[in-house]
Design a protein around this motif. Structure first.
Motif, PDB file in Angstrom:
ATOM      1  N   TYR A  59      11.451 -22.250 -72.540  1.00 45.29           N
ATOM      2  CA  TYR A  59      12.812 -23.145 -72.277  1.00 45.29           C
ATOM      3  C   TYR A  59      12.961 -23.316 -70.808  1.00 45.29           C
ATOM      4  N   GLY A  60      12.424 -22.563 -69.928  1.00 42.34           N
ATOM      5  CA  GLY A  60      12.193 -22.754 -68.608  1.00 42.34           C
ATOM      6  C   GLY A  60      10.979 -22.612 -67.805  1.00 42.34           C
ATOM      7  N   ALA A  61      10.830 -23.191 -66.748  1.00 47.00           N
ATOM      8  CA  ALA A  61       9.572 -22.990 -66.097  1.00 47.00           C
ATOM      9  C   ALA A  61       9.363 -21.521 -65.435  1.00 47.00           C
ATOM     10  N   LEU A  62      10.427 -20.895 -65.165  1.00 40.19           N
ATOM     11  CA  LEU A  62      10.081 -19.538 -64.574  1.00 40.19           C
ATOM     12  C   LEU A  62      10.049 -18.133 -65.445  1.00 40.19           C
ATOM     13  N   ILE A  63       9.104 -17.466 -65.345  1.00 40.47           N
ATOM     14  CA  ILE A  63       8.902 -16.425 -66.197  1.00 40.47           C
ATOM     15  C   ILE A  63       9.727 -15.371 -65.772  1.00 40.47           C
ATOM     16  N   PRO A  64      10.545 -14.577 -66.875  1.00 42.35           N
ATOM     17  CA  PRO A  64      11.176 -13.583 -66.515  1.00 42.35           C
ATOM     18  C   PRO A  64      10.613 -12.201 -66.078  1.00 42.35           C
ATOM     19  N   ASP A  65      10.924 -11.514 -65.480  1.00 42.94           N
ATOM     20  CA  ASP A  65      10.516 -10.297 -64.979  1.00 42.94           C
ATOM     21  C   ASP A  65      10.101  -9.305 -66.459  1.00 42.94           C
ATOM     22  N   GLY A  66       8.930  -8.801 -66.441  1.00 42.42           N
ATOM     23  CA  GLY A  66       8.677  -7.964 -67.408  1.00 42.42           C
ATOM     24  C   GLY A  66       8.219  -8.732 -68.707  1.00 42.42           C
ATOM     25  N   SER A  67       7.988 -10.045 -68.639  1.00 41.11           N
ATOM     26  CA  SER A  67       7.652 -11.249 -69.662  1.00 41.11           C
ATOM     27  C   SER A  67       6.289 -11.657 -69.517  1.00 41.11           C
ATOM     28  N   ALA A  68       5.520 -11.632 -68.466  1.00 42.13           N
ATOM     29  CA  ALA A  68       4.270 -12.391 -68.244  1.00 42.13           C
ATOM     30  C   ALA A  68       3.006 -11.653 -69.158  1.00 42.13           C
ATOM     31  N   ASP A  69       2.410 -12.401 -69.844  1.00 43.89           N
ATOM     32  CA  ASP A  69       1.159 -11.974 -70.755  1.00 43.89           C
ATOM     33  C   ASP A  69       0.016 -11.590 -69.677  1.00 43.89           C
ATOM     34  N   ILE A  70      -0.182 -12.372 -68.778  1.00 43.46           N
ATOM     35  CA  ILE A  70      -1.436 -12.347 -67.965  1.00 43.46           C
ATOM     36  C   ILE A  70      -0.528 -12.456 -66.504  1.00 43.46           C
ATOM     37  N   LEU A  71      -1.421 -11.601 -65.617  1.00 41.78           N
ATOM     38  CA  LEU A  71      -1.193 -11.956 -64.282  1.00 41.78           C
ATOM     39  C   LEU A  71      -2.645 -11.901 -63.322  1.00 41.78           C
ATOM     40  N   LEU A  72      -2.900 -12.936 -62.885  1.00 35.79           N
ATOM     41  CA  LEU A  72      -3.994 -13.292 -62.126  1.00 35.79           C
ATOM     42  C   LEU A  72      -3.535 -12.925 -60.606  1.00 35.79           C
ATOM     43  N   GLY A  73      -4.350 -12.073 -59.974  1.00 37.36           N
ATOM     44  CA  GLY A  73      -4.058 -11.772 -58.684  1.00 37.36           C
ATOM     45  C   GLY A  73      -5.059 -11.768 -57.673  1.00 37.36           C
ATOM     46  N   PHE A  74      -4.940 -12.970 -56.832  1.00 38.82           N
ATOM     47  CA  PHE A  74      -5.912 -13.437 -55.996  1.00 38.82           C
ATOM     48  C   PHE A  74      -6.015 -12.630 -54.683  1.00 38.82           C
ATOM     49  N   GLU A  75      -5.167 -11.824 -54.474  1.00 38.84           N
ATOM     50  CA  GLU A  75      -5.082 -10.919 -53.089  1.00 38.84           C
ATOM     51  C   GLU A  75      -4.596  -9.490 -53.825  1.00 38.84           C
ATOM     52  N   LEU A  76      -4.935  -8.502 -53.100  1.00 36.65           N
ATOM     53  CA  LEU A  76      -4.613  -7.201 -53.782  1.00 36.65           C
ATOM     54  C   LEU A  76      -3.053  -6.964 -53.657  1.00 36.65           C
ATOM     55  N   ALA A  77      -2.790  -7.157 -52.412  1.00 41.78           N
ATOM     56  CA  ALA A  77      -1.163  -6.876 -52.097  1.00 41.78           C
ATOM     57  C   ALA A  77      -0.230  -7.492 -53.018  1.00 41.78           C
ATOM     58  N   GLU A  78      -0.611  -8.687 -53.139  1.00 41.31           N
ATOM     59  CA  GLU A  78       0.319  -9.773 -54.024  1.00 41.31           C
ATOM     60  C   GLU A  78       0.190  -9.389 -55.224  1.00 41.31           C
ATOM     61  N   THR A  79      -1.187  -9.096 -55.874  1.00 39.11           N
ATOM     62  CA  THR A  79      -1.165  -8.493 -57.249  1.00 39.11           C
ATOM     63  C   THR A  79      -0.150  -7.495 -57.619  1.00 39.11           C
ATOM     64  N   ILE A  80       0.022  -6.599 -56.500  1.00 40.64           N
ATOM     65  CA  ILE A  80       0.649  -5.104 -56.916  1.00 40.64           C
ATOM     66  C   ILE A  80       2.251  -5.902 -56.717  1.00 40.64           C
ATOM     67  N   ARG A  81       2.281  -6.783 -55.936  1.00 38.29           N
ATOM     68  CA  ARG A  81       3.955  -7.301 -55.881  1.00 38.29           C
ATOM     69  C   ARG A  81       4.298  -8.110 -57.083  1.00 38.29           C
ATOM     70  N   GLY A  82       3.343  -8.829 -57.838  1.00 34.79           N
ATOM     71  CA  GLY A  82       3.352  -9.661 -58.973  1.00 34.79           C
ATOM     72  C   GLY A  82       3.418  -8.639 -60.207  1.00 34.79           C
ATOM     73  N   LEU A  83       3.212  -7.312 -60.259  1.00 34.37           N
ATOM     74  CA  LEU A  83       3.171  -6.656 -61.564  1.00 34.37           C
ATOM     75  C   LEU A  83       4.679  -6.469 -61.950  1.00 34.37           C
ATOM     76  N   ALA A  84       5.782  -6.592 -61.250  1.00 39.10           N
ATOM     77  CA  ALA A  84       7.093  -6.791 -61.736  1.00 39.10           C
ATOM     78  C   ALA A  84       7.182  -7.895 -63.056  1.00 39.10           C
TER      79      ALA A  84
END
Length: 196
Positions: A59-84
């Motif tokens: 219902y919205g464009a933003l994925i709530p924390d703890g809800s993403a099915d897939i995380l594509l991390g193009f850079e290592l530190a940003e992958t870690i940041r995106g884990l939330a």
């Protein structure tokens, strides 16, 4: 079916193009899609996070924390940041590439890739680590790192549309003179995660 995908990296890695290819493929497959992009202050090497929600019930464009099915991390530190953003049991596909922030160059902070990889191994239930940037170089240019990552994602068979459809949408979006390089990049990404 609903699938929530977060793509994170830094400016210049093709994050936004990758999210648009995924979203266009979903729309052409007949799925409802919502997207969002957060782009850092710098055009190059500023933080970029794209979110793609496909399927019913988003219902919205933003994925709530703890809800993403897939995380594509193009850079290592940003992958870690995106884990939330990732849900329990979600899938991480991470590029080994490291892009040191200015604060590291100035000696104001540290950047420890091996510690980040260890953290990823201990935090993500399902993760795949590849050197997408090196594979992109092998395909012809590091600028197609995003397409290597899409090929890796396609090889897992978890998208709501088939791989050939994704590849065709990619070819429709990319200028004709760059198609061969990007086809090689897509294939190398698939192979990196065990695809044929």
């Amino acid at each position: 079916m609903r699938l929530d995908i977060v793509i994170t990296g830094v400016g210049g890695q093709g994050n936004v193009l990758a999210s648009r290819i995924l979203a266009k493929a979903a729309m052409e497959w007949g799925l409802p899609v919502r997207t969002s992009e957060a782009i850092g202050m710098a055009q190059r090497e500023g933080v970029v996070m794209s979110q793609v929600r496909m399927g019913e019930g988003a219902y919205g464009a933003l994925i709530p924390d703890g809800s993403a099915d897939i995380l594509l991390g193009f850079e290592l530190a940003e992958t870690i940041r995106g884990l939330a953003k990732l849900k329990t049991g979600g899938v991480v596909i991470a590029n080994r590439q490291t892009i040191f922030p200015v604060s590291v160059s100035l000696g104001l902070s540290q950047y420890e890739p091996e510690q980040m990889i260890s953290y990823l191994e201990n935090t993500a239930a399902q993760y795949h680590l590849l050197d997408a940037t090196a594979l992109a170089g092998e395909a012809g240019t590091y600028k197609c790192t995003n397409i290597v990552m899409l090929g890796a994602l396609a090889s897992l068979g978890i998208l709501p549309y088939d791989e050939e459809h994704l590849k065709q949408v990619m070819l429709d979006v990319i200028p004709p003179k760059l198609r061969d390089i990007n086809l090689r990049a897509f294939a190398l990404g698939r192979q990196a995660l065990g695809g044929e």
